[in-house]
Design a protein around this motif. Structure first.
Motif, PDB file in Angstrom:
ATOM      1  N   TRP A  99      -8.581 -49.615   2.099  1.00  0.00           N
ATOM      2  CA  TRP A  99      -9.208 -48.413   1.546  1.00  0.00           C
ATOM      3  C   TRP A  99      -9.289 -48.510   0.016  1.00  0.00           C
ATOM      4  O   TRP A  99     -10.327 -48.217  -0.585  1.00  0.00           O
ATOM      5  CB  TRP A  99      -8.411 -47.168   1.949  1.00  0.00           C
ATOM      6  CG  TRP A  99      -8.992 -45.916   1.392  1.00  0.00           C
ATOM      7  CD1 TRP A  99     -10.025 -45.195   1.910  1.00  0.00           C
ATOM      8  CD2 TRP A  99      -8.598 -45.237   0.189  1.00  0.00           C
ATOM      9  NE1 TRP A  99     -10.290 -44.118   1.103  1.00  0.00           N
ATOM     10  CE2 TRP A  99      -9.441 -44.126   0.051  1.00  0.00           C
ATOM     11  CE3 TRP A  99      -7.623 -45.479  -0.773  1.00  0.00           C
ATOM     12  CZ2 TRP A  99      -9.323 -43.239  -1.031  1.00  0.00           C
ATOM     13  CZ3 TRP A  99      -7.507 -44.607  -1.842  1.00  0.00           C
ATOM     14  CH2 TRP A  99      -8.351 -43.507  -1.949  1.00  0.00           C
ATOM     15  N   SER A 217     -17.089 -49.072  -0.735  1.00  0.00           N
ATOM     16  CA  SER A 217     -17.351 -47.771  -0.138  1.00  0.00           C
ATOM     17  C   SER A 217     -18.406 -47.054  -0.955  1.00  0.00           C
ATOM     18  O   SER A 217     -18.420 -47.137  -2.175  1.00  0.00           O
ATOM     19  CB  SER A 217     -16.075 -46.932  -0.129  1.00  0.00           C
ATOM     20  OG  SER A 217     -15.226 -47.359   0.890  1.00  0.00           O
TER      21      SER A 217
ATOM     22  N   GLU B  88     -12.386 -41.629   4.712  1.00  0.00           N
ATOM     23  CA  GLU B  88     -12.118 -43.033   5.056  1.00  0.00           C
ATOM     24  C   GLU B  88     -10.628 -43.351   5.022  1.00  0.00           C
ATOM     25  O   GLU B  88     -10.203 -44.402   5.488  1.00  0.00           O
ATOM     26  CB  GLU B  88     -12.855 -43.965   4.088  1.00  0.00           C
ATOM     27  CG  GLU B  88     -14.358 -43.968   4.284  1.00  0.00           C
ATOM     28  CD  GLU B  88     -15.064 -44.824   3.237  1.00  0.00           C
ATOM     29  OE1 GLU B  88     -14.370 -45.464   2.424  1.00  0.00           O
ATOM     30  OE2 GLU B  88     -16.301 -44.825   3.228  1.00  0.00           O
ATOM     31  N   LEU B  89      -9.859 -42.468   4.414  1.00  0.00           N
ATOM     32  CA  LEU B  89      -8.418 -42.677   4.400  1.00  0.00           C
ATOM     33  C   LEU B  89      -7.795 -42.443   5.771  1.00  0.00           C
ATOM     34  O   LEU B  89      -6.634 -42.804   5.991  1.00  0.00           O
ATOM     35  CB  LEU B  89      -7.762 -41.737   3.387  1.00  0.00           C
ATOM     36  CG  LEU B  89      -7.367 -42.350   2.053  1.00  0.00           C
ATOM     37  CD1 LEU B  89      -6.984 -41.267   1.060  1.00  0.00           C
ATOM     38  CD2 LEU B  89      -6.209 -43.308   2.228  1.00  0.00           C
TER      39      LEU B  89
END
Lengths: 226, 226
Positions: A99, A217, B88-89
């Motif tokens: 992430w 991202s 997204e975490l």
DNA sequence: CTGGATCCTCAACGATACTG
DNA sequence: CAGTATCGTTGAGGATCCAG
């Protein structure tokens, strides 16, 4: 000594009480690469105060995550390693690292790379690490003055610190390797622009670029617009 | 305001600069369940200083992880939610929560459960959330005075805050539900000992127990042997 | 030389009170 | 409701020193 508690009967809260401490995640990252001496950890964590490192190691030992191996036999230095319980943190460290890498484009002023950071990055980029079983390739990956190795063998990818013994290909690059892993820089361009330098069988570079992937991202915010 | 930096060009280091802050992981856990007002967050994070919460929300907003939605239309309160980047975490939060839950047996003195903690625990316990496609069951899960729901439908499991609308089964339990999820307490025993109380179609309890699983990790250390 | 322990300073955190 | 203000406490940062 007395750790901070969140007062919630919750797995994430329990985890946060440990890995939420400053420096702890990076200590665990380094130990996840392999056993390390105290001085190795100091070297791999530039800026860590020595008392903080000592405290963290003690807390992690008490929590059953790290084992302290006193000198014995040929070893004449204290060595720290993850316990089985500590090793179970691997997937969580990978998920967090993936992430964080997604939001990471270029290095900030003064940021460095270490052996453990590159090794961890390669492991994350390998994902599930499945490749064709017939591949048998050893790479040495050099970023700055840090050398790591990456092996594709028996259908899996493994990465570790230090150069490969008999590398088929040595890949040297700067932080632009990040663009390659993100898929923003294709293998041909990377070579022709000099973003990476190769020594050895250059034809093996393409499968390196194809097998490793950590996308950027979307919607990454501007960094510190002041 | 000026976040702590580790000075390493490393995904995990970048992640640690954010989630390594005290309370941040739990704030993100709560927001991962759904959008929340400031006062919801305060209520779900007992003990958090209000200025700390305000600081964290501001930092997370600047980092592009949390969005602050000002009152508009029917909504008359400020609402916080995760951005796509923040969402997204999720996998990383799950991995950490699963690891933490592995070392978690009984509650410590004074530890509580919250809606978000139970919801997160059910999601983690559901794993990849794959169940037979023909199942169509709604559970209300009550732990203490916290109510959450868990739905098995279209081959997947989803969990969320609040009771199910028309639950086929209401499951009420205390922290011993942890033993059930760990597989240390089988469904029959759980019922016969009163560890769980059921209202509704009790035959649906077994598939609940079978579908959710978070094992204990071996070698969990004694807690604070003092 | 490795593996820490000690001391001091200061920024971050924590508790409570208070306000737009 | 959604925060800011104030102030005390804790823990991190940095340098130095000590023991095996």
């Amino acid at each position: 000594m007395t750790n901070q508690h969140y007062g919630q009967f919750c797995g994430l809260a329990r985890a946060a009480e440990i890995v939420g401490q400053r420096w702890t995640l990076l200590i665990l990252r380094d130990l996840n690469v392999g056993r390390r001496r105290y001085s190795d950890l100091v070297a791999g964590l530039p800026g860590i105060p020595t008392n903080t490192l000592a405290s963290r190691l003690k807390e992690l030992e008490e929590a059953g995550i790290v084992a302290r191996l006193a000198p014995s036999g040929t070893e004449r230095a204290v060595v720290y390693e993850l316990t089985p319980r500590g090793a179970e943190l691997g997937p969580a460290l990978d998920a967090l690292g993936r992430w964080g890498a997604g939001g990471m484009r270029t290095p900030r002023e003064g940021e460095i790379v270490t052996t453990a950071s590159i090794t961890a990055a390669l492991r994350v980029a390998a994902g599930d690490g499945v490749v064709p079983a017939e591949w048998d390739v050893a790479y040495t990956v050099r970023v700055g003055d840090v050398e790591t190795h990456l092996i594709m063998r028996d259908g899996t990818i493994t990465a570790g610190p230090g150069p490969a013994e008999n590398p088929d290909l040595v890949i040297a690059a700067g932080p632009q390797i990040r663009d390659l892993l993100a898929g923003e820089l294709d293998a041909h361009t990377a070579i022709s622009t000099g973003a990476v330098q190769l020594e050895g069988d250059a034809s093996l570079f393409e499968r390196f670029a194809d097998s490793l992937h950590v996308p950027y991202s979307p919607n990454v915010p501007a960094e510190a617009p002041a």
